[in-house]
Design an enzyme around this catalytic site. Structure first.
Site, short mmCIF file in Angstrom:
data_model
loop_
_atom_site.label_atom_id
_atom_site.label_comp_id
_atom_site.label_asym_id
_atom_site.label_seq_id
_atom_site.Cartn_x
_atom_site.Cartn_y
_atom_site.Cartn_z
N GLY A 159 1.81 1.99 -5.51
CA GLY A 159 2.54 2.70 -6.53
C GLY A 159 3.12 1.32 -7.40
N ALA A 209 0.87 -1.18 -0.14
CA ALA A 209 0.01 -0.06 0.13
C ALA A 209 0.84 1.24 0.07
CB ALA A 209 -0.93 0.10 1.23
N PRO A 210 0.44 2.46 -0.43
CA PRO A 210 -0.92 2.63 -1.26
C PRO A 210 -1.13 1.90 -2.64
CG PRO A 210 0.39 4.55 -1.40
CD PRO A 210 1.18 3.66 -0.84
N ARG A 251 -4.89 0.82 5.00
CA ARG A 251 -3.95 0.85 4.00
C ARG A 251 -4.33 0.15 2.77
NH1 ARG A 251 0.43 4.43 4.10
NH2 ARG A 251 1.83 3.05 2.98
N CYS A 253 12.77 3.91 0.99
CA CYS A 253 12.78 5.32 0.61
C CYS A 253 13.50 6.01 1.76
CB CYS A 253 11.52 5.72 0.43
SG CYS A 253 10.50 6.08 1.95
N1 SAM Z 1 5.09 -0.44 -2.02
C1 SAM Z 1 4.27 0.72 -1.50
C2 SAM Z 1 4.03 1.60 -2.63
O1 SAM Z 1 4.67 1.59 -3.59
O2 SAM Z 1 3.14 2.33 -2.90
C3 SAM Z 1 4.66 1.70 -0.41
C4 SAM Z 1 5.07 0.61 0.78
S1 SAM Z 1 5.51 1.42 2.16
C5 SAM Z 1 7.13 1.98 1.91
C6 SAM Z 1 5.44 0.00 3.60
C7 SAM Z 1 4.22 -0.71 3.72
O3 SAM Z 1 4.64 -1.58 4.62
C8 SAM Z 1 3.37 0.44 4.54
O4 SAM Z 1 2.12 0.27 3.79
C9 SAM Z 1 3.19 -0.31 5.82
O5 SAM Z 1 2.25 -0.38 6.29
C10 SAM Z 1 3.77 -1.71 5.66
N2 SAM Z 1 4.10 -2.43 6.95
C11 SAM Z 1 4.29 -1.91 7.97
N3 SAM Z 1 4.85 -2.60 8.96
C12 SAM Z 1 4.95 -3.72 8.25
C13 SAM Z 1 5.24 -5.36 8.85
N4 SAM Z 1 5.61 -5.75 10.06
N5 SAM Z 1 5.06 -6.22 7.75
C14 SAM Z 1 4.77 -5.71 6.58
N6 SAM Z 1 4.33 -4.62 6.25
C15 SAM Z 1 4.54 -3.60 7.23
#
Ligand code: SAM
Length: 461
Positions: A118, A115-116, A142, A235
């Site tokens: 991309g 999420a979201p 999300r 990022c």
């Molecule tokens: N790939 C997405 C995009 O391009 O739109 C962005 C992802 S963001 C960097 C990382 C995601 O990992 C978040 O949506 C977050 O909710 C999730 N996240 C948080 N803790 C996590 C966990 N323990 N295991 C897996 N995912 C997790």
């Protein structure tokens, strides 16, 4: 320049040495804006592309063939073309991760922290509707946004799950040809875009994130087929969450090799910054004990609908759909691979390639906000009502009729706002409303009027 945490500046100075001043000066520059054209709807030669280029001031992103920088004043996110799913607003450096993974049509791909959406929507464009994309997000709110973006971009072959990485790896050992882990991170590359990311940053947060990444990566690795490739991305800039996390992983999992590492820097290119590493898993049998054991199957979430007598609910739901499609969708065929799946009143097309481990049985007990393409819902008396997702996943020509209006017209704006439209001559029953040939949603025509069936939550304010 925003006020940056002193510990962050000290760490960056240690990392960048003589380049630090240039890096810090990038915080005085405006942030960059990007979008990616949706190749599921717009092929490279589509005649609308020159118009979009002029409208939003598009300039190509060198590392992503479908990516473009746009002018901040252009606000493409508010345009009706956004509602039609013609593009996805995405930070330009973030486009590098899916480019590095580079799946091809027909493959089975997992986006583990999606999420979201991309990178999910970027991977889906590369699959061109063939193969399977599992997009997972652990946080419910999300996951809902992810699912909405999968719908808006008209992705026909994605399953959206809402699971912890360990829940998925227990079910899907060595299942995917490619896996993306775009890990939760300390977000140092978000500082120009989001001042809250600065407020939330601390050295402890970096350490917590690094530990979390080291916990998640083995699950991503376990789900990859031998010989498959994995991209790990963040990022953020610090090495603890990037090179050191990858080095730690390679030490613990010697069956992986590092093929390529990319660093995007805000002072060296146009973009907020990103890290991505491409890893390959050796094609040899794994040591015992590395893979989490399978879990017993159990269904929860959407309740399975009982069919009449011994008939599976899918059979009667599918015949309702077929009756609808024969009348209203003469130009659309269900994807060749897959099977119908009923959740409550809803009928989905589960886009599983032959022999895939991602079966309806394997999804039982998982939260699955979107188990494939949502074709529609079965109403009283077996009446079929098409879902908005189906409208977004088909070309306007597939429908019996389309009320098609140019962007900027009063009619297109009225439809987006939720109003009825005049029906095309002779139109009756279900059809599409479209902008410049791209579906916006369903209409139902009778007596010269098209009733608006755009879901309320998607209407323009
Ligand atoms: N790939 C997405 C995009 O391009 O739109 C962005 C992802 S963001 C960097 C990382 C995601 O990992 C978040 O949506 C977050 O909710 C999730 N996240 C948080 N803790 C996590 C966990 N323990 N295991 C897996 N995912 C997790």
């Amino acid at each position: 320049m925003p006020v940056l945490p002193p510990d962050f500046v000290r760490n960056m100075t240690r990392l960048l040495g003589g380049e630090t001043d240039r890096f810090l000066r990038s915080y005085d520059e405006p942030r960059s804006y990007g979008l990616r054209l949706n190749r599921l709807k717009l092929d490279e030669r589509h005649s609308l592309i020159p118009a979009l280029t002029g409208l939003f001031g598009l300039r190509p992103v060198p590392w992503c063939p479908d990516g473009y920088f746009y002018e901040a004043s252009a606000r493409p996110g508010r345009h009706i073309y956004h509602a039609a799913g013609l593009y996805y607003i995405q930070e330009p450096s973030a486009m590098i991760a899916a480019e590095l993974l580079d799946p091809v049509p027909g493959e089975t791909v997992l986006d583990l922290a999606a999420a979201p959406g991309g990178k999910t929507t970027q991977l889906a464009a590369k699959l061109r509707g063939e193969g399977l994309l599992v997009a997972n997000e652990i946080h419910p709110a999300r996951a809902k946004i992810l699912s909405e973006n999968v719908e808006r971009l008209g992705i026909p072959n994605a399953i959206v799950t809402q699971a912890a990485p360990q829940e998925l790896s227990a079910r899907y050992p060595e299942t995917f040809d490619r896996v993306l882990l775009d890990a939760p991170c300390s977000g140092e590359g978000m500082f120009r875009k989001d001042p809250e990311a600065i407020a939330e940053w601390s050295e402890e947060a970096v350490e917590t994130c690094a530990q979390r990444q080291r916990d998640i990566l083995p699950h991503a690795a376990a789900m990859l087929k031998p010989g498959g490739t994995l991209v790990y991305s963040t990022c953020t800039f610090n090495t603890l969450e990037n090179e050191e996390t990858v080095a730690d992983f390679l030490q613990r999992f010697p069956e992986f090799r590092l093929l390529r590492e990319e660093r995007m820097w805000p002072h060296l290119g146009q973009g907020e910054g990103h890290y991505a590493a491409l890893l390959r898993k050796d094609d040899v049998s794994q040591e015992q004990g590395r893979r989490p054991a399978g879990m017993p199957a159990r269904r929860e979430g959407g309740k399975p609908r009982k069919g009449k007598g011994a008939e599976p609910p899918e059979a009667s739901a599918l015949s309702s759909y077929v009756a609808f499609a024969q009348e209203s969708l003469p130009g659309f065929r269900l994807p060749p691979h897959g099977q119908p799946l009923v959740f409550g009143d809803a009928l989905f097309w589960l886009p599983v390639p032959p022999g895939s481990a991602v079966t309806p049985a394997s999804l039982r007990g998982l939260k699955v906000p979107r188990p494939g393409l949502h074709l529609g819902d079965i109403r009283s008396g077996g009446r079929f009502e098409p879902n908005h997702s189906l409208a977004m996943a088909i070309p306007a020509e597939a429908a019996r009729f389309a009320a098609d209006f140019p962007a900027g017209s009063a009619e297109a704006a009225a439809y987006w706002h939720g109003e009825s439209l005049p029906a095309p001559p002779g139109a009756k029953g279900w059809g599409l409303a479209a902008v410049d040939g791209f579906p916006l949603g369903w209409v139902k025509a009778s007596d010269g009027q098209c009733k608006n069936r755009l879901p309320k939550g998607l209407r323009s304010p």
